[in-house]
Design a protein around this motif. Sequence first.
Motif, PDB file in Angstrom:
ATOM      1  N   LEU A 158      20.968  30.873  24.340  1.00 14.88           N
ATOM      2  CA  LEU A 158      20.938  31.530  22.779  1.00 14.88           C
ATOM      3  C   LEU A 158      19.402  30.870  22.429  1.00 14.88           C
ATOM      4  N   GLU A 159      18.855  29.699  22.761  1.00 14.30           N
ATOM      5  CA  GLU A 159      17.626  29.292  22.247  1.00 14.30           C
ATOM      6  C   GLU A 159      16.492  30.083  23.145  1.00 14.30           C
ATOM      7  N   THR A 160      16.809  30.339  24.217  1.00  9.89           N
ATOM      8  CA  THR A 160      15.554  31.103  24.904  1.00  9.89           C
ATOM      9  C   THR A 160      15.728  32.548  24.318  1.00  9.89           C
ATOM     10  N   LEU A 161      16.943  33.072  24.307  1.00 10.58           N
ATOM     11  CA  LEU A 161      17.062  34.348  23.894  1.00 10.58           C
ATOM     12  C   LEU A 161      16.224  34.454  22.400  1.00 10.58           C
ATOM     13  N   THR A 162      16.550  33.618  21.790  1.00  5.54           N
ATOM     14  CA  THR A 162      16.006  33.718  20.112  1.00  5.54           C
ATOM     15  C   THR A 162      14.468  33.676  20.357  1.00  5.54           C
ATOM     16  N   ASN A 163      13.906  32.704  20.929  1.00  8.96           N
ATOM     17  CA  ASN A 163      12.670  32.562  21.226  1.00  8.96           C
ATOM     18  C   ASN A 163      11.927  33.810  21.728  1.00  8.96           C
ATOM     19  N   GLN A 164      12.636  34.481  22.791  1.00 11.09           N
ATOM     20  CA  GLN A 164      12.104  35.729  23.193  1.00 11.09           C
ATOM     21  C   GLN A 164      12.273  36.764  22.361  1.00 11.09           C
ATOM     22  N   ILE A 165      13.214  37.022  21.545  1.00  8.56           N
ATOM     23  CA  ILE A 165      13.328  38.006  20.459  1.00  8.56           C
ATOM     24  C   ILE A 165      12.128  37.866  19.357  1.00  8.56           C
ATOM     25  N   ASP A 166      12.125  36.345  19.049  1.00 10.29           N
ATOM     26  CA  ASP A 166      10.887  36.258  18.014  1.00 10.29           C
ATOM     27  C   ASP A 166       9.643  36.738  18.621  1.00 10.29           C
ATOM     28  N   LEU A 167       9.359  36.349  20.016  1.00  3.79           N
ATOM     29  CA  LEU A 167       8.161  37.014  20.404  1.00  3.79           C
ATOM     30  C   LEU A 167       8.030  38.512  20.720  1.00  3.79           C
ATOM     31  N   LEU A 168       9.045  38.955  20.941  1.00  7.29           N
ATOM     32  CA  LEU A 168       9.153  40.613  20.837  1.00  7.29           C
ATOM     33  C   LEU A 168       9.091  41.369  19.425  1.00  7.29           C
ATOM     34  N   ILE A 169       9.499  40.419  18.209  1.00  7.28           N
ATOM     35  CA  ILE A 169       8.910  40.845  17.043  1.00  7.28           C
ATOM     36  C   ILE A 169       7.617  40.590  16.799  1.00  7.28           C
ATOM     37  N   ASP A 170       7.004  39.553  17.356  1.00  7.09           N
ATOM     38  CA  ASP A 170       5.462  39.463  17.135  1.00  7.09           C
ATOM     39  C   ASP A 170       4.818  40.706  17.634  1.00  7.09           C
ATOM     40  N   ILE A 171       5.384  40.964  19.026  1.00 16.62           N
ATOM     41  CA  ILE A 171       4.570  42.046  19.642  1.00 16.62           C
ATOM     42  C   ILE A 171       4.883  43.558  18.861  1.00 16.62           C
ATOM     43  N   ILE A 172       6.194  43.856  18.325  1.00 18.08           N
ATOM     44  CA  ILE A 172       6.105  44.905  17.736  1.00 18.08           C
ATOM     45  C   ILE A 172       5.223  44.947  16.476  1.00 18.08           C
ATOM     46  N   ILE A 173       5.034  43.884  15.678  1.00 16.07           N
ATOM     47  CA  ILE A 173       4.164  43.665  14.652  1.00 16.07           C
ATOM     48  C   ILE A 173       2.827  43.983  14.916  1.00 16.07           C
ATOM     49  N   LYS A 174       2.286  43.243  16.018  1.00 11.97           N
ATOM     50  CA  LYS A 174       0.981  43.342  16.402  1.00 11.97           C
ATOM     51  C   LYS A 174       0.664  44.694  17.171  1.00 11.97           C
ATOM     52  N   THR A 175       1.627  45.655  17.452  1.00 12.03           N
ATOM     53  CA  THR A 175       1.563  46.775  17.825  1.00 12.03           C
ATOM     54  C   THR A 175       1.464  47.913  16.545  1.00 12.03           C
ATOM     55  N   VAL A 176       1.869  47.561  15.712  1.00  8.87           N
ATOM     56  CA  VAL A 176       1.837  48.526  14.698  1.00  8.87           C
ATOM     57  C   VAL A 176       0.842  48.098  13.561  1.00  8.87           C
ATOM     58  N   LYS A 177       0.605  46.627  13.378  1.00 11.87           N
ATOM     59  CA  LYS A 177      -0.184  45.954  12.422  1.00 11.87           C
ATOM     60  C   LYS A 177      -1.507  46.509  12.070  1.00 11.87           C
ATOM     61  N   PRO A 178      -2.083  47.141  13.031  1.00  3.89           N
ATOM     62  CA  PRO A 178      -3.455  47.748  12.729  1.00  3.89           C
ATOM     63  C   PRO A 178      -3.386  48.811  11.464  1.00  3.89           C
ATOM     64  N   VAL A 179      -1.974  49.426  11.679  1.00  4.75           N
ATOM     65  CA  VAL A 179      -1.642  50.528  10.723  1.00  4.75           C
ATOM     66  C   VAL A 179      -1.450  50.197   9.354  1.00  4.75           C
ATOM     67  N   PHE A 180      -0.782  49.064   9.125  1.00  4.46           N
ATOM     68  CA  PHE A 180      -0.354  48.647   7.785  1.00  4.46           C
ATOM     69  C   PHE A 180      -0.854  47.261   7.404  1.00  4.46           C
ATOM     70  N   LEU A 181      -1.553  46.509   8.406  1.00  2.36           N
ATOM     71  CA  LEU A 181      -2.414  45.293   8.083  1.00  2.36           C
ATOM     72  C   LEU A 181      -1.317  44.308   7.253  1.00  2.36           C
ATOM     73  N   ASN A 182      -1.408  44.256   5.952  1.00  2.00           N
ATOM     74  CA  ASN A 182      -0.829  43.290   5.352  1.00  2.00           C
ATOM     75  C   ASN A 182       0.639  43.521   4.716  1.00  2.00           C
ATOM     76  N   MET A 183       1.177  44.302   5.519  1.00  2.00           N
ATOM     77  CA  MET A 183       2.789  44.604   5.001  1.00  2.00           C
ATOM     78  C   MET A 183       3.759  43.597   5.385  1.00  2.00           C
ATOM     79  N   THR A 184       3.389  42.607   6.405  1.00  3.31           N
ATOM     80  CA  THR A 184       4.232  41.510   6.942  1.00  3.31           C
ATOM     81  C   THR A 184       4.072  40.310   6.089  1.00  3.31           C
TER      82      THR A 184
END
Length: 184
Positions: A158-184
């Motif tokens: 579960l720890e590995t899964l949690t860490n990998q999902i956290d990384l996926l969330i970071d990737i999602i945000i970085k993918t769309v972040k240029p669009v909304f910059l400070n919404m996170t």
Amino acid sequence: MILREAQKLILKYGYPKVTMTDIANACQISRTTLYKSYPNKESIVVGLINESLEHNIRETEGLALSDLSFRGKLERFFDVWTLQPAASVIELDTGRDILQNVSSYAPDAVNNHYEIFQAMLAELIRGVLPTDSSLDAQDLAYIFSVTSRGIKADAQTLETLTNQIDLLIDIIIKTVKPVFLNMT
């Protein structure tokens, strides 16, 4: 009652080893009674998946309109759809089989589950993309859905899964972040 008893048996012994007779005995009902409700083990797994699906939808349907930050929405979404369900099985002896093979036990139900997961994730992403964006929320949701599915099937703890999902969330945000910059 039938679904709960079947779930207990599947978690304890694994899907391949549990029989309809085992389930009927655990429920203290005849096989005939069991077969009237569920014609086979796949239909029982479908019932369990559909219960989970209904729960996940209830827990996340209003997320796109909530006041949470985009990161908060994604964290809640992946907690409900990925982390909580995996937490109940990932560290069991039978958990690896369940996470890796459930799509072969009830393929249509699993595919439906992920289609709804993807549609709801697309809705969250669409909420932060401007209408003139070159990014397509549905395409992004598909990529992140497939990634999430692979991460869940591959994680050993579960720890590995949690860490990998956290990384996926970071990737999602970085993918769309240029669009909304400070919404996170």
